[in-house]
Enzyme design. Sequence first.
Site, PDB file in Angstrom:
ATOM      1  N   ASP A  94     -14.525 -11.378  -3.683  1.00 60.65           N
ATOM      2  CA  ASP A  94     -13.804 -11.245  -4.953  1.00 60.65           C
ATOM      3  C   ASP A  94     -12.326 -11.595  -4.867  1.00 60.65           C
ATOM      4  O   ASP A  94     -11.514 -11.136  -5.672  1.00 60.65           O
ATOM      5  CB  ASP A  94     -13.950  -9.795  -5.440  1.00 60.65           C
ATOM      6  CG  ASP A  94     -13.577  -8.795  -4.355  1.00 60.65           C
ATOM      7  OD1 ASP A  94     -12.857  -9.190  -3.423  1.00 60.65           O
ATOM      8  OD2 ASP A  94     -14.003  -7.623  -4.438  1.00 60.65           O
ATOM      9  N   GLU A 116     -22.194 -11.589  -1.495  1.00 61.42           N
ATOM     10  CA  GLU A 116     -21.704 -10.259  -1.901  1.00 61.42           C
ATOM     11  C   GLU A 116     -21.536 -10.211  -3.430  1.00 61.42           C
ATOM     12  O   GLU A 116     -20.527  -9.768  -3.976  1.00 61.42           O
ATOM     13  CB  GLU A 116     -20.393  -9.904  -1.195  1.00 61.42           C
ATOM     14  CG  GLU A 116     -20.061  -8.417  -1.229  1.00 61.42           C
ATOM     15  CD  GLU A 116     -18.749  -8.092  -0.524  1.00 61.42           C
ATOM     16  OE1 GLU A 116     -18.768  -7.911   0.702  1.00 61.42           O
ATOM     17  OE2 GLU A 116     -17.702  -8.026  -1.214  1.00 61.42           O
ATOM     18  N   GLU A 130      -9.668  -7.906  -8.416  1.00 58.58           N
ATOM     19  CA  GLU A 130     -10.975  -8.241  -7.823  1.00 58.58           C
ATOM     20  C   GLU A 130     -12.150  -8.015  -8.763  1.00 58.58           C
ATOM     21  O   GLU A 130     -13.128  -8.765  -8.737  1.00 58.58           O
ATOM     22  CB  GLU A 130     -11.188  -7.454  -6.531  1.00 58.58           C
ATOM     23  CG  GLU A 130     -10.268  -7.856  -5.372  1.00 58.58           C
ATOM     24  CD  GLU A 130      -8.895  -7.205  -5.406  1.00 58.58           C
ATOM     25  OE1 GLU A 130      -8.608  -6.439  -6.361  1.00 58.58           O
ATOM     26  OE2 GLU A 130      -8.089  -7.460  -4.492  1.00 58.58           O
ATOM     27  N   HIS A 207      -4.099  -0.978   1.465  1.00 59.00           N
ATOM     28  CA  HIS A 207      -3.398  -2.215   1.106  1.00 59.00           C
ATOM     29  C   HIS A 207      -3.567  -2.655  -0.344  1.00 59.00           C
ATOM     30  O   HIS A 207      -2.903  -3.577  -0.791  1.00 59.00           O
ATOM     31  CB  HIS A 207      -3.884  -3.369   1.994  1.00 59.00           C
ATOM     32  CG  HIS A 207      -5.281  -3.828   1.645  1.00 59.00           C
ATOM     33  ND1 HIS A 207      -6.397  -3.180   2.080  1.00 59.00           N
ATOM     34  CD2 HIS A 207      -5.722  -4.846   0.870  1.00 59.00           C
ATOM     35  CE1 HIS A 207      -7.476  -3.789   1.611  1.00 59.00           C
ATOM     36  NE2 HIS A 207      -7.093  -4.808   0.855  1.00 59.00           N
ATOM     37  N   ARG A 209      -3.636  -3.628  -4.223  1.00 61.15           N
ATOM     38  CA  ARG A 209      -2.583  -3.794  -5.238  1.00 61.15           C
ATOM     39  C   ARG A 209      -2.416  -2.571  -6.132  1.00 61.15           C
ATOM     40  O   ARG A 209      -1.310  -2.154  -6.428  1.00 61.15           O
ATOM     41  CB  ARG A 209      -2.923  -4.989  -6.135  1.00 61.15           C
ATOM     42  CG  ARG A 209      -2.318  -6.264  -5.692  1.00 61.15           C
ATOM     43  CD  ARG A 209      -2.605  -7.384  -6.676  1.00 61.15           C
ATOM     44  NE  ARG A 209      -1.801  -8.533  -6.346  1.00 61.15           N
ATOM     45  CZ  ARG A 209      -1.937  -9.252  -5.242  1.00 61.15           C
ATOM     46  NH1 ARG A 209      -2.868  -8.943  -4.348  1.00 61.15           N
ATOM     47  NH2 ARG A 209      -1.152 -10.288  -5.006  1.00 61.15           N
ATOM     48  N   HIS A 240      -1.362  -3.667   7.131  1.00 64.97           N
ATOM     49  CA  HIS A 240      -1.519  -4.988   6.505  1.00 64.97           C
ATOM     50  C   HIS A 240      -0.160  -5.694   6.525  1.00 64.97           C
ATOM     51  O   HIS A 240       0.868  -5.059   6.285  1.00 64.97           O
ATOM     52  CB  HIS A 240      -2.011  -4.770   5.068  1.00 64.97           C
ATOM     53  CG  HIS A 240      -2.411  -6.023   4.359  1.00 64.97           C
ATOM     54  ND1 HIS A 240      -1.501  -6.966   3.949  1.00 64.97           N
ATOM     55  CD2 HIS A 240      -3.625  -6.499   3.995  1.00 64.97           C
ATOM     56  CE1 HIS A 240      -2.134  -7.966   3.354  1.00 64.97           C
ATOM     57  NE2 HIS A 240      -3.432  -7.702   3.379  1.00 64.97           N
TER      58      HIS A 240
HETATM   59  C1  UD1 Z   1      -6.104 -10.106  -0.534  1.00 66.63           C
HETATM   60  C2  UD1 Z   1      -7.187 -10.011  -1.621  1.00 66.63           C
HETATM   61  C3  UD1 Z   1      -7.855  -8.632  -1.592  1.00 66.63           C
HETATM   62  C4  UD1 Z   1      -8.345  -8.291  -0.197  1.00 66.63           C
HETATM   63  C5  UD1 Z   1      -7.226  -8.472   0.802  1.00 66.63           C
HETATM   64  C6  UD1 Z   1      -7.781  -8.275   2.192  1.00 66.63           C
HETATM   65  C7  UD1 Z   1      -6.736 -11.221  -3.703  1.00 66.63           C
HETATM   66  C8  UD1 Z   1      -6.140 -11.154  -5.061  1.00 66.63           C
HETATM   67  N1  UD1 Z   1      -6.565 -10.146  -2.940  1.00 66.63           N
HETATM   68  O1  UD1 Z   1      -5.090  -9.187  -0.882  1.00 66.63           O
HETATM   69  O2  UD1 Z   1      -8.962  -8.640  -2.482  1.00 66.63           O
HETATM   70  O3  UD1 Z   1      -8.765  -6.950  -0.194  1.00 66.63           O
HETATM   71  O4  UD1 Z   1      -6.695  -9.804   0.713  1.00 66.63           O
HETATM   72  O5  UD1 Z   1      -6.786  -8.048   3.127  1.00 66.63           O
HETATM   73  O6  UD1 Z   1      -7.313 -12.217  -3.359  1.00 66.63           O
HETATM   74  N2  UD1 Z   1       0.467 -11.748   4.468  1.00 66.63           N
HETATM   75  C9  UD1 Z   1       1.000 -12.225   5.660  1.00 66.63           C
HETATM   76  N3  UD1 Z   1       0.129 -12.665   6.631  1.00 66.63           N
HETATM   77  C10 UD1 Z   1      -1.212 -12.659   6.482  1.00 66.63           C
HETATM   78  C11 UD1 Z   1      -1.744 -12.145   5.277  1.00 66.63           C
HETATM   79  C12 UD1 Z   1      -0.887 -11.711   4.285  1.00 66.63           C
HETATM   80  O7  UD1 Z   1       2.195 -12.250   5.851  1.00 66.63           O
HETATM   81  O8  UD1 Z   1      -1.941 -13.084   7.399  1.00 66.63           O
HETATM   82  C13 UD1 Z   1       1.394 -11.273   3.425  1.00 66.63           C
HETATM   83  C14 UD1 Z   1       2.092 -12.438   2.682  1.00 66.63           C
HETATM   84  O9  UD1 Z   1       3.399 -12.073   2.375  1.00 66.63           O
HETATM   85  C15 UD1 Z   1       1.255 -12.550   1.403  1.00 66.63           C
HETATM   86  C16 UD1 Z   1       0.938 -11.092   1.148  1.00 66.63           C
HETATM   87  O10 UD1 Z   1       0.677 -10.534   2.442  1.00 66.63           O
HETATM   88  O11 UD1 Z   1       1.965 -13.180   0.351  1.00 66.63           O
HETATM   89  C17 UD1 Z   1      -0.203 -10.810   0.204  1.00 66.63           C
HETATM   90  O12 UD1 Z   1      -1.380 -11.554   0.530  1.00 66.63           O
HETATM   91  P1  UD1 Z   1      -2.501 -11.768  -0.615  1.00 66.63           P
HETATM   92  O13 UD1 Z   1      -3.646 -12.488  -0.024  1.00 66.63           O
HETATM   93  O14 UD1 Z   1      -1.883 -12.355  -1.838  1.00 66.63           O
HETATM   94  O15 UD1 Z   1      -2.894 -10.298  -1.021  1.00 66.63           O
HETATM   95  P2  UD1 Z   1      -3.652  -9.159  -0.219  1.00 66.63           P
HETATM   96  O16 UD1 Z   1      -3.051  -7.872  -0.646  1.00 66.63           O
HETATM   97  O17 UD1 Z   1      -3.713  -9.501   1.212  1.00 66.63           O
HETATM   98  N1  UDP Z   2      -9.814  -5.195   9.830  1.00 70.95           N
HETATM   99  C1  UDP Z   2      -9.393  -5.783  11.022  1.00 70.95           C
HETATM  100  N2  UDP Z   2      -8.169  -5.421  11.516  1.00 70.95           N
HETATM  101  C2  UDP Z   2      -7.358  -4.540  10.890  1.00 70.95           C
HETATM  102  C3  UDP Z   2      -7.796  -3.966   9.659  1.00 70.95           C
HETATM  103  C4  UDP Z   2      -9.025  -4.330   9.145  1.00 70.95           C
HETATM  104  O1  UDP Z   2     -10.102  -6.585  11.620  1.00 70.95           O
HETATM  105  O2  UDP Z   2      -6.268  -4.259  11.397  1.00 70.95           O
HETATM  106  C5  UDP Z   2     -11.134  -5.585   9.284  1.00 70.95           C
HETATM  107  C6  UDP Z   2     -12.038  -4.453   8.851  1.00 70.95           C
HETATM  108  O3  UDP Z   2     -12.813  -3.976   9.928  1.00 70.95           O
HETATM  109  C7  UDP Z   2     -12.878  -5.083   7.755  1.00 70.95           C
HETATM  110  C8  UDP Z   2     -11.931  -6.084   7.129  1.00 70.95           C
HETATM  111  O4  UDP Z   2     -10.889  -6.306   8.090  1.00 70.95           O
HETATM  112  O5  UDP Z   2     -13.969  -5.800   8.272  1.00 70.95           O
HETATM  113  C9  UDP Z   2     -11.422  -5.513   5.853  1.00 70.95           C
HETATM  114  O6  UDP Z   2     -10.303  -6.164   5.457  1.00 70.95           O
HETATM  115  P1  UDP Z   2      -9.332  -5.555   4.357  1.00 70.95           P
HETATM  116  O7  UDP Z   2      -9.368  -4.094   4.396  1.00 70.95           O
HETATM  117  O8  UDP Z   2      -8.038  -6.243   4.568  1.00 70.95           O
HETATM  118  O9  UDP Z   2      -9.965  -6.122   3.006  1.00 70.95           O
HETATM  119  P2  UDP Z   2     -11.073  -5.582   1.991  1.00 70.95           P
HETATM  120  O10 UDP Z   2     -12.336  -5.356   2.726  1.00 70.95           O
HETATM  121  O11 UDP Z   2     -10.535  -4.337   1.367  1.00 70.95           O
HETATM  122  O12 UDP Z   2     -11.160  -6.673   0.992  1.00 70.95           O
END
Ligand code: UD1
Ligand code: UDP
Length: 368
Positions: A94, A116, A130, A207, A209, A240
């Site tokens: 999602d 999923e 999502e 983490h 939003r 995160h």
């Molecule tokens: C995204 C997904 C969420 C999922 C989550 C898993 C959307 C809208 N949200 O949210 O559904 O649960 O991923 O973790 O698609 N960043 C880094 N390095 C990384 C990853 C992220 O620096 O490797 C930082 C960046 O500043 C980035 C911010 O995190 O802009 C947010 O990342 P984003 O993918 O937009 O949102 P998540 O909260 O990670």
């Molecule tokens: N995870 C990981 N390292 C971490 C935190 C989470 O590998 O430090 C794994 C976790 O086991 C799960 C996935 O990342 O499989 C979940 O990711 P996240 O919670 O970021 O996203 P969501 O599932 O809520 O979309």
Amino acid sequence: MRIGLIFGTRPEAIKIAPIYLKLKEMNQDTLVIITAQHREILDQVLQLFQIKPNYDLNVMSDSQTLPILSQKLIYELDNLLQKEPLDYILVQGDTTTAFIGALISFYYKIPVAHIEAGLRTNDRYNPFPEEINRRLISVIASLHFAPTQRAKENLMKEGINETLIKVTGNTVVDALHWIIDNKKDNMHQTRVKYDLDNKRYILMTMHRRENWGEPMINVLKAVRRYLSENPDMYLVFPIHPNPIVKNIVYDNLQDLENAILLEPLEYFELISLMDGCIYIMTDSGGIQEEAPSFGKPVLILRDKTERPEILETNLAKLVGTNTQTVYEYMKKFENYKLENVNFQNPFGDGKASQRITEYLIEALYSTK
Ligand code: UD1
Ligand code: UDP
């Protein structure tokens, strides 16, 4: 016949990895397109499962907004699909990558299979964005891989033809099995590495939003009070990388000796620490699905879950983000009695990727 896999975040990569490995094993022609909506935490997973992308769109920017991210994804995926003919495209879950990936595939009239499919809270802002992303993907997709029977029923209520929905289990359980088969020897070592082998600890992640700001601060106040009163209990929090999340966690917990704040963990390390913890506090989707495989209790730091199956195992409680409620449940869960618990993971049996690839290949050859 060529299958495109579009993904971009950590959880998508973990859940697509078993399908990628299965398609390779079956000698299917694949095109792996990573959007890199996430960077470092996506690369960790690619490396672990040895996934070799054909394209890396590298879209992530610091503190990206949903419109900016969507704009970049539309532009990059449009350019790519113009030059790369594909017969089917897979998206997972999602995220914004999954939704925009499905949308642009539709514009190129390439059928989409959704992994999923069918998770719902029926609340458009919980989780945000999502819940709407996955509903929109369901409208676009030609094939829906529902992890559970309940997810299938959700799709049927929205008018999706039953013949297009396949109940497969969630591929995250396949990924877990892969870790146990390939990294078992590292699991104890990981707990030693983080000096947790002889400690009682809670594993925490947060983490989402809808939890940014006040809700997260309220939860951390409860955690702070509990840790101050219980110096022998540790909290392990892999944070995160989003600066919004990171700053709130550090501001509220960094001075506590029993709060162990970590960088994002390698997937096998996270699983190793899950295996050794007393219980889990999280708003993560994937972690709710993994915890039952280890019989670990979970405090779900959200008002709603699209994974109600976990509540029926009696391992989890939907506690929300109120400080007093969270604090009280932390005390209760310290000595959680595993009574009347269903230890079978309701989300899958480890064979989801086998089922998905078989259905997919069948669909692929019947459309031509
Ligand atoms: C995204 C997904 C969420 C999922 C989550 C898993 C959307 C809208 N949200 O949210 O559904 O649960 O991923 O973790 O698609 N960043 C880094 N390095 C990384 C990853 C992220 O620096 O490797 C930082 C960046 O500043 C980035 C911010 O995190 O802009 C947010 O990342 P984003 O993918 O937009 O949102 P998540 O909260 O990670
Ligand atoms: N995870 C990981 N390292 C971490 C935190 C989470 O590998 O430090 C794994 C976790 O086991 C799960 C996935 O990342 O499989 C979940 O990711 P996240 O919670 O970021 O996203 P969501 O599932 O809520 O979309």
